[in-house]
Write a protein that holds these residues in place. Structure first.
Motif, PDB file in Angstrom:
ATOM      1  N   TYR A  63       0.661  -0.765   0.012  1.00 45.82           N
ATOM      2  CA  TYR A  63      -0.347  -0.110   0.165  1.00 45.82           C
ATOM      3  C   TYR A  63       1.101   0.851  -0.245  1.00 45.82           C
ATOM      4  O   TYR A  63       1.718   1.132   0.111  1.00 45.82           O
ATOM      5  CB  TYR A  63      -0.769  -0.087   1.440  1.00 45.82           C
ATOM      6  N   LYS A  64       0.420   2.531  -1.039  1.00 46.35           N
ATOM      7  CA  LYS A  64       1.285   3.590  -0.927  1.00 46.35           C
ATOM      8  C   LYS A  64       0.244   4.726  -0.404  1.00 46.35           C
ATOM      9  O   LYS A  64      -0.930   4.749  -1.744  1.00 46.35           O
ATOM     10  CB  LYS A  64       2.325   3.238  -1.980  1.00 46.35           C
ATOM     11  N   LYS A  65       0.770   5.770  -0.089  1.00 51.73           N
ATOM     12  CA  LYS A  65       0.421   6.683  -0.561  1.00 51.73           C
ATOM     13  C   LYS A  65       1.397   7.836  -0.711  1.00 51.73           C
ATOM     14  O   LYS A  65       2.637   7.904   0.369  1.00 51.73           O
ATOM     15  CB  LYS A  65      -0.200   7.050   0.834  1.00 51.73           C
ATOM     16  N   ALA A  66       1.032   8.613  -2.146  1.00 53.80           N
ATOM     17  CA  ALA A  66       2.248   9.618  -1.825  1.00 53.80           C
ATOM     18  C   ALA A  66       1.839  11.196  -2.595  1.00 53.80           C
ATOM     19  O   ALA A  66       0.974  10.264  -3.025  1.00 53.80           O
ATOM     20  CB  ALA A  66       3.036   9.349  -2.849  1.00 53.80           C
ATOM     21  N   LYS A  79       2.434  25.628  -7.293  1.00 53.88           N
ATOM     22  CA  LYS A  79       1.646  25.433  -6.050  1.00 53.88           C
ATOM     23  C   LYS A  79       0.933  23.725  -6.653  1.00 53.88           C
ATOM     24  O   LYS A  79       0.282  23.440  -5.357  1.00 53.88           O
ATOM     25  CB  LYS A  79       0.589  26.193  -5.580  1.00 53.88           C
ATOM     26  N   ARG A  80       0.467  23.431  -7.125  1.00 54.32           N
ATOM     27  CA  ARG A  80       0.139  21.735  -8.105  1.00 54.32           C
ATOM     28  C   ARG A  80       0.736  20.960  -6.907  1.00 54.32           C
ATOM     29  O   ARG A  80       1.746  20.654  -7.098  1.00 54.32           O
ATOM     30  CB  ARG A  80      -0.279  21.909  -9.286  1.00 54.32           C
ATOM     31  N   GLN A  81       0.110  20.155  -6.453  1.00 53.90           N
ATOM     32  CA  GLN A  81      -0.179  18.731  -6.072  1.00 53.90           C
ATOM     33  C   GLN A  81      -0.501  17.547  -6.853  1.00 53.90           C
ATOM     34  O   GLN A  81      -2.025  18.030  -6.580  1.00 53.90           O
ATOM     35  CB  GLN A  81      -0.439  18.467  -4.576  1.00 53.90           C
ATOM     36  N   ASN A  82      -0.112  16.595  -6.668  1.00 52.58           N
ATOM     37  CA  ASN A  82      -0.468  15.370  -6.530  1.00 52.58           C
ATOM     38  C   ASN A  82      -0.723  14.830  -5.982  1.00 52.58           C
ATOM     39  O   ASN A  82       0.523  14.143  -5.281  1.00 52.58           O
ATOM     40  CB  ASN A  82       0.086  14.485  -8.423  1.00 52.58           C
ATOM     41  N   LEU A  83      -1.914  13.921  -6.132  1.00 55.59           N
ATOM     42  CA  LEU A  83      -1.871  12.934  -4.471  1.00 55.59           C
ATOM     43  C   LEU A  83      -1.974  10.610  -5.793  1.00 55.59           C
ATOM     44  O   LEU A  83      -3.129  10.564  -6.462  1.00 55.59           O
ATOM     45  CB  LEU A  83      -3.306  12.265  -3.869  1.00 55.59           C
ATOM     46  N   LEU A  84      -0.990   9.816  -4.412  1.00 53.03           N
ATOM     47  CA  LEU A  84      -1.063   8.897  -5.565  1.00 53.03           C
ATOM     48  C   LEU A  84      -1.544   8.041  -4.594  1.00 53.03           C
ATOM     49  O   LEU A  84      -0.605   8.182  -3.275  1.00 53.03           O
ATOM     50  CB  LEU A  84      -0.281   8.324  -6.507  1.00 53.03           C
ATOM     51  N   VAL A  85      -2.577   7.121  -4.514  1.00 52.39           N
ATOM     52  CA  VAL A  85      -3.342   6.155  -3.174  1.00 52.39           C
ATOM     53  C   VAL A  85      -3.235   4.790  -3.856  1.00 52.39           C
ATOM     54  O   VAL A  85      -4.404   4.563  -4.804  1.00 52.39           O
ATOM     55  CB  VAL A  85      -4.363   6.147  -2.520  1.00 52.39           C
ATOM     56  N   MET A  86      -3.054   3.630  -3.776  1.00 53.24           N
ATOM     57  CA  MET A  86      -2.484   2.534  -4.856  1.00 53.24           C
ATOM     58  C   MET A  86      -1.887   1.548  -3.616  1.00 53.24           C
ATOM     59  O   MET A  86      -1.760   1.636  -2.377  1.00 53.24           O
ATOM     60  CB  MET A  86      -1.861   2.518  -5.601  1.00 53.24           C
TER      61      MET A  86
END
Length: 187
Positions: A63-66, A79-86
């Motif tokens: 499990y990864k959240k970044a 200022k852009r953020q990207n979220l990866l939840v996998m």
């Protein structure tokens, strides 16, 4: 807890830190209930945890959240953020010489691919997904798609591959879906 915090002292009061700590604690408890092993790290913005469950087939769960930010890029806002939840679940079917297959979310260009490829088709009962295979699907395929039904419906399933006796299931979800893992352990 074998999953350790690598948070800076200022992060410890963050509600995001507490959320990730709770997530990791639940993961560790679940793996322990299956006599498995865990390792990993977490903080306020991310976690990366690994679990291994010995059952008739050993399953590895990741499990990864970044949170990624783009800085210094002229095309993207600084200022852009990207979220990866996998999540990624893997096991091996030793000695099983079944036909390889891939299931993935459907893309716009698949309409054209359906015309030119005999290997690509819509997944039965799931119009948002396609399957690519070279022949008959393995014997466990029907059980697998039945177990994964809730993930097809919620569109949390990203892709599933069965290549060289290795089954990989990848999700894009904040949920742990341990109920589905329990069913997969029986396949």
């Amino acid at each position: 807890m074998k999953i350790k915090s690598n948070a800076a002292p200022i992060e410890l009061t963050s509600p995001f830190f507490e959320e990730n700590k709770t997530f990791c604690s639940k993961f560790e408890s679940y793996i322990a209930s299956k006599n498995g092993k865990v390792k990993g790290k977490y903080n306020a913005t991310s976690y990366l945890v690994f679990g291994k469950i010995p059952s008739p087939k050993t399953w590895e769960l990741i499990y990864k959240k970044a949170t990624y930010t783009s800085t210094g890029n002229l095309l993207l806002s600084s200022k852009r953020q990207n979220l990866l939840v996998m999540a990624k679940w893997e096991t091996h079917f030793k000695g099983y010489n079944g036909t390889a297959f891939k299931i993935r979310r459907r893309k716009r260009l698949d309409v054209l691919r359906f015309l030119f490829s005999k290997r690509l088709s819509k997944l039965h009962n799931h119009s948002n997904y396609v399957i690519s295979n070279k022949g008959d699907t393995p014997k466990f395929f029907k059980n697998l798609t039945s177990v994964l039904q809730p993930l097809f419906n919620s569109k949390e399933l990203y892709k599933t591959d069965f290549v060289n006796e290795k089954l990989t299931i990848e999700l894009r979800s904040k949920q742990q879906h341990f109920d589905i893992v329990d069913q997969l352990l029986k396949i």
